[in-house]
Structure formats: structure tokens, C-alpha cells
Write an enzyme that holds these catalytic residues in place. Structure first.
Site, PDB file in Angstrom:
ATOM      1  CD  GLU A  87       9.666 -22.780   1.589  1.00  0.00           C
ATOM      2  OE1 GLU A  87       8.660 -22.570   0.894  1.00  0.00           O
ATOM      3  OE2 GLU A  87      10.656 -22.002   1.614  1.00  0.00           O
ATOM      4  CG  HIS A  96       9.553 -21.780  -2.489  1.00  0.00           C
ATOM      5  ND1 HIS A  96       8.597 -21.235  -1.669  1.00  0.00           N
ATOM      6  CD2 HIS A  96       9.170 -21.505  -3.759  1.00  0.00           C
ATOM      7  CE1 HIS A  96       7.661 -20.658  -2.408  1.00  0.00           C
ATOM      8  NE2 HIS A  96       7.977 -20.813  -3.683  1.00  0.00           N
ATOM      9  CB  CYS A 153       8.521 -17.046  -2.908  1.00  0.00           C
ATOM     10  SG  CYS A 153       7.658 -17.434  -4.459  1.00  0.00           S
TER      11      CYS A 153
END
Length: 215
Positions: A194, A192, A83
Site C-alpha cells: 500500500e 508494504h 508485513c
């Protein structure tokens, strides 16, 4: 053989979610939140995440004396930008007229306010939600991830590299934009991982085991 992964902690964004996702896929590797230069310098691989405004992120990096450690890591060991950690690698951002680290040549541009989708309707900025990533070049971090897999994005700015040859992933939001870049031991992605379910975890798993040839 050790495999210590440093998640750069400069006080911006939910870094613990990145660390938690890495620990989920890391096997015997150690994952540490690195808020001091020595933790970055002694790590075997480095993850550079973050959320927030570019100028604030750069300021916090300098306040915590982490800039040089990040630059050195990007030149010497497996390095993953996430990011704002992608955007900070470039020369300059329109967000706050802020200088970046200059590790990669190029600019960070804001999505236009009048973006329209294929249906002719105006698109909201920030670009937020799931979007497909086209793998424009093969890379070890794409292993086990289907082309045009969906990843989760939250951003108002996107990178425009000087060298199109470093682009390894593209997405579309009103127009194609760079979603991932790679050069030597550096891989950086706008989304992202995650927060991107199975494919995001697979990308992190690939990073844990990635051993690029260093000059």
C-alpha cells in the site's frame, strides 16, 4: 458474483491505508474492515496486515477472538499477509519470544546488529525504505510487476521458513532474506504494497482477481 474483501482489523497498524489502497484497485469488489469473526468468515478473500510487536499483535488477535477465523481463512480462501501479517503466519518470533499462528513452519529472526552493506558500512536496523524484490518463483501476484522492482519496507525482523520451496521473493539487506512466500491460497509479503506506488498497487490488484484452486 460477490467479491468481498475483509481487511482483518485487530487494532494494530494503519489498516485504513491498506483498505484505501485496496478500494483504489478493487473495481466493484467490496472492501470491509473486519473486527469480528463473522466478517472474516463471510468474506470471499482476506487481507491480514499489521504493524507493531509480534507479541502485542498476537495478544490483540486473541483478545478480539479473531485467531480461529484467520486460521480458517488461510486454509479456505485467497489470503494475503502483509508485513507483521506475514510474520504471524509462522511458528515463533524472536521478537518478545512470541508464538505465531503456526500456519507456516519456520521462525522469525531479528536482523543482526552488525549488518554491513556492499560498501562495508554498517546498516541500520530497522530496515526502512525502498528495496528491490527478486522474484524467485513465478506467481499470479507478480503479474505485471518487473523482477527486481522496488517495494517499501519497514521491519527489524524477517522470516526464515523451514521449507525453502514456499519462498517466491527475496530481498537483500546485508544478506538475502525472504521477502515473500506463497503456498496454495496463501501469499504473504514483508513489504508494504500500500506504500509501494505502482507496483504495490499492481500486487493488490492481482490479489483482488486471484482465484487459486482450493483443495
Amino acid at each position: 458474483m460477490t467479491n468481498r474483501i475483509a481487511v482483518v482489523d485487530y487494532g494494530m497498524g494503519n489498516l485504513r491505508s491498506v483498505a484505501q489502497a485496496l478500494r483504489h484497485v478493487a473495481g466493484e469488489a467490496e472492501v470491509v474492515l473486519a473486527s469480528t469473526p463473522d466478517l472474516i468468515e463471510t468474506a470471499d478473500r482476506v487481507v491480514f496486515p499489521g504493524q507493531g510487536a509480534m507479541r502485542d499483535c498476537m495478544a490483540e488477535l486473541d483478545v478480539r477472538h479473531l485467531r480461529q477465523a484467520v486460521v480458517d481463512a488461510a486454509a479456505s480462501k485467497p489470503f494475503l499477509g502483509i508485513c507483521i501479517g506475514l510474520q504471524m503466519l509462522f511458528d515463533h518470533s524472536e521478537e518478545g519470544d512470541a508464538a505465531g499462528l503456526g500456519i507456516l513452519r519456520g521462525q522469525v529472526k531479528r536482523f543482526a546488529a552488525d549488518l554491513k552493506g556492499a560498501d562495508g558500512l554498517r546498516l541500520k536496523v530497522p530496515h526502512m525504505g525502498w528495496n528491490q524484490v527478486v522474484q524467485t518463483k513465478p506467481h499470479p501476484l507478480w503479474n505485471g510487476i518487473a523482477d527486481q522492482a522496488f517495494f517499501y519496507f519497514v521491519h527489524s525482523y524477517h522470516v526464515v521458513p523451514d521449507d525453502a520451496g514456499i519462498v517466491v521473493g527475496q530481498a537483500d539487506y546485508g544478506h538475502p532474506f525472504t521477502a515473500a512466500v506463497a503456498r496454495d491460497n496463501v501469499f504473504a509479503i514483508q513489504c508494504h504494497p500500500e506504500k509501494s506506488a505502482r507496483d504495490g498497487l499492481q500486487l493488490l490488484r492481482n490479489f483482488v482477481g486471484w482465484n487459486p484452486v482450493l483443495a
